[in-house]
Motif scaffolding. Structure first.
Motif, mmCIF file in Angstrom:
data_model
loop_
_atom_site.group_PDB
_atom_site.id
_atom_site.type_symbol
_atom_site.label_atom_id
_atom_site.label_comp_id
_atom_site.label_asym_id
_atom_site.label_seq_id
_atom_site.Cartn_x
_atom_site.Cartn_y
_atom_site.Cartn_z
ATOM 1 N N PRO A 148 0.817 -1.210 0.000
ATOM 2 C CA PRO A 148 0.000 0.000 0.000
ATOM 3 C C PRO A 148 0.852 1.262 0.000
ATOM 4 O O PRO A 148 2.019 1.249 0.403
ATOM 5 N N LEU A 149 0.263 2.344 -0.461
ATOM 6 C CA LEU A 149 0.884 3.655 -0.350
ATOM 7 C C LEU A 149 0.715 4.183 1.067
ATOM 8 O O LEU A 149 -0.175 3.734 1.806
ATOM 9 N N PRO A 150 1.539 5.150 1.482
ATOM 10 C CA PRO A 150 1.300 5.796 2.778
ATOM 11 C C PRO A 150 -0.115 6.384 2.827
ATOM 12 O O PRO A 150 -0.682 6.746 1.797
ATOM 13 N N HIS A 151 -0.690 6.491 4.014
ATOM 14 C CA HIS A 151 -2.062 6.961 4.163
ATOM 15 C C HIS A 151 -2.259 8.353 3.576
ATOM 16 O O HIS A 151 -3.363 8.689 3.118
ATOM 17 N N SER A 152 -1.194 9.158 3.557
ATOM 18 C CA SER A 152 -1.320 10.533 3.067
ATOM 19 C C SER A 152 -1.277 10.634 1.542
ATOM 20 O O SER A 152 -1.467 11.710 0.985
ATOM 21 N N VAL A 153 -1.024 9.523 0.856
ATOM 22 C CA VAL A 153 -0.867 9.532 -0.606
ATOM 23 C C VAL A 153 -2.080 8.854 -1.238
ATOM 24 O O VAL A 153 -2.342 7.673 -0.988
ATOM 25 N N SER A 154 -2.809 9.593 -2.056
ATOM 26 C CA SER A 154 -4.024 9.046 -2.670
ATOM 27 C C SER A 154 -3.743 8.309 -3.973
ATOM 28 O O SER A 154 -4.493 7.405 -4.360
#
Length: 604
Positions: A148-154
């Motif tokens: 997954p991407l970091p939570h801050s990256v959409s």
């Protein structure tokens, strides 16, 4: 002995058939043509209208001989009306030190294997890195991502900020570049970060290189200027390793080499050597050197310059055909490079030269990501060159002219010759010019130089000897010819193997192991300024020649240092390798050499 004549394998049309994971080649029946060598008549498959004329073939052989290039391997490809590749391969000269001088040229016993000699592509590898990042972005866009991407990256695309995907690692000395630089910026050489190629060494990992960027000096504002940089492609490979959950080498092998059918291509030097297909390599002065990368350091250079391939894999097995066909495999019709990735890589986004240049003509030369763009003879060309010790490479294609060319040489600093062959090849295949056989070049006009009497150093030479250190560049101990330590005795012996150490001009010497050098030599220029060369010494020679020699890249491995003298002592020195970067810092920041040099080494 064979004549100095390229034995052509050619104009073979291939269809790649995927069957139970096995890549097979299906060859279209062609006419036969007889090529006579000194010893026998060699029968080769040749199409009715060869792509390369006999005049072109003679031209390349004459250029190779005149320029003392050991070996050249070349591939050209066009697509027929059904978008299937028509290729021609040719090789000239030497593959191995122990060969007869024409063993790079395939003979009858090699057929139908074609010229599968392996070369390092050097910076032509950058297109593989940029393509791989594009494929990873496409995985995220379609939910095929492994992590997954970091939570801050959409979303993950070319405009995603590096700080967002590597929040704990990405940091430069410029706050704006740290915050705003994107993947597009780093692969387009627009991050403001100049080359610091002598700041990393065997034993370093890509993570080490990325984390140490904060201690290296930027030169330009973000997107201010195109400034070529290998470390950003090390960073790109690191991003893939983090978010694909596998090494970059495994990713590119699985997603590009195997998918395209590049079965002899690899990122493993030991694998290439074990295959028996890897060419020997030589310096620009004709000395044989080892293959420059070992498995220990191959992962470090994999992104910016580590692909090992052949003219066959590059031209005959669809890599260039895919680029000619807008990213689509010409046989399977499978999209290999998504169109958005293809466009982002091949469209010029940064200006390399906004004015006419001798190499790239009257138009503007631009850079996308892993490819540069320029115009020759009204032909739009997308290309990239490569250069490491022992290899010179050039890969180019023109969708508008339906032509791709790869040129591989087993000697370094041959880019000008490769570019000459490329231009002549385009003219020959497209029948744009009538050329006279023969290689001629206008002699360069060398401006006369003033020979002013240099000022003497401020202190005795021994005062400049000693140990220095700079952030990310590590330590460097300099020795004079009068130094007596055990370390200096070894360093001086290494340099003395090249010839007597003459003190008519003051010199300082040091051992300095990087990916590109083993030693440094400082030669007094004037006052407290010394010219510096990052060089690789071979005190016992290499191969069949045991006499000592050295090798270094002209220009890129040369610069100067300015020592700062405070009273009777030396405080440190500023290293200048990229003079344009130093001038840019001077304009932006002002200050002394300590403030604007590429690196400031403090005397320990």
């Amino acid at each position: 002995m064979l004549q100095a004549w390229p034995v052509l394998i050619s104009l073979v049309t291939f269809s790649i058939v995927l069957n139970a994971g096995v890549v097979k080649a299906r060859q279209t029946p062609l006419q036969q043509s007889t090529v006579t060598t000194a010893n026998s008549a060699l029968v080769l498959p040749v199409a009715e209208e060869p792509l390369l004329s006999p005049e072109f073939q003679a031209f390349v052989e004459e250029l190779r001989s005149n320029a003392s290039i050991p070996g050249i391997s070349l591939g050209v490809v066009r697509l027929d009306d059904d978008k299937r590749p028509i290729t021609q391969l040719a090789s000239w000269g030497r593959k191995s030190e122990d060969g007869d001088g024409h063993d790079l040229t395939p003979d009858a016993s090699a057929l139908p294997s074609l010229p599968i000699t392996l070369f390092c592509l050097a910076s032509c590898s950058k297109a593989f890195l940029a393509s791989s990042l594009g494929l990873l972005m496409d995985d995220f866009a379609h939910g095929r991502n492994a992590t997954p991407l970091p939570h801050s990256v959409s979303q993950f695309d070319w405009d995603t900020k590096n700080a967002a995907v590597l929040p704990k690692e990405w940091l430069l000395d410029d706050q704006w570049s740290t915050r705003a630089a994107s993947v597009r910026d780093i692969l387009g050489h627009a991050s403001g970060f100049p080359r610091h190629d002598f700041s990393y060494a065997p034993g370093d990992t890509p993570e080490d290189v990325v984390r140490r960027m904060k201690d290296l000096r930027t030169a330009y504002e973000l997107r201010e200027k195109w400034s070529y940089n290998n470390q950003m492609y090390i960073l790109g490979a690191h991003i893939i390793a983090v978010y694909a959950n596998e090494s970059y080498a495994d990713f590119v092998t699985k997603r590009l080499f195997k998918t395209v059918g590049m079965n002899t291509s690899t990122l493993s030097p030991s694998q290439a050597i074990a295959s028996g297909r890897l060419t020997d390599t030589w310096t620009k002065h004709g000395r044989r050197i080892p293959f420059w990368f070992t498995d220990e350091i191959a992962h470090l250079n994999a992104g910016p310059g580590g692909v090992i391939s052949s003219a066959e894999d590059m031209a005959n097995v669809n890599w260039l055909s895919i680029w000619l066909n807008n990213g689509v495999h010409p046989d399977t019709r499978e999209t290999i490079i998504p169109r958005s990735v293809y466009n982002a890589m091949t469209n010029a986004q940064q200006v390399i030269a906004g004015h006419p240049t001798p190499q790239y003509g009257a138009g503007v030369a631009g850079y996308g990501m892993g490819w540069m763009q320029w115009v020759y003879n009204n032909i739009d060309i997308v290309s990239h060159n490569g250069a490491i010790p022992g290899f010179s490479s050039l890969t180019a294609f023109s969708p508008s002219s339906n032509l791709g060319v790869v040129i591989l040489m087993n000697a370094d600093e041959q880019h000008d010759h490769a570019l000459t062959i490329l231009k002549r090849g385009f003219d020959d295949v497209l029948k744009l010019k009538d050329w006279l056989i023969g290689v001629s070049e206008d002699p360069e006009t060398v401006p006369s130089r003033r020979h002013d009497t240099p000022d003497a150093p401020s202190l005795n030479l021994q005062a400049y000897a000693g140990t220095y250190a700079a952030p990310s560049y590590g330590g460097l101990t300099l020795c004079s010819s009068q130094s007596t330590s055990h370390y200096c005795a070894g360093v001086l012996d290494d340099f003395a193997s090249l010839g007597p150490l003459v003190d008519a001009t003051p010199h300082l010497y040091g051992a300095y192991r990087t990916l590109w050098s083993s030693h440094v030599r400082l030669r007094h220029h004037s006052g407290d300024r010394f010219n510096i060369t990052f060089t690789a010494l071979f005190p016992h020679g290499y191969g069949n020649n045991s006499s000592a020699f050295e090798t270094y890249e002209t220009g890129e491995a040369e610069g100067w240092v300015e020592f700062s003298v405070e009273g009777p002592k030396v405080a440190g020195f500023g290293l200048v390798i990229d003079e344009a970067a130093v001038m840019a810092r001077q304009r932006r920041l002002g200050g002394s050499i300590e403030d604007v040099a590429d690196a400031w080494f403090i005397k320990v």
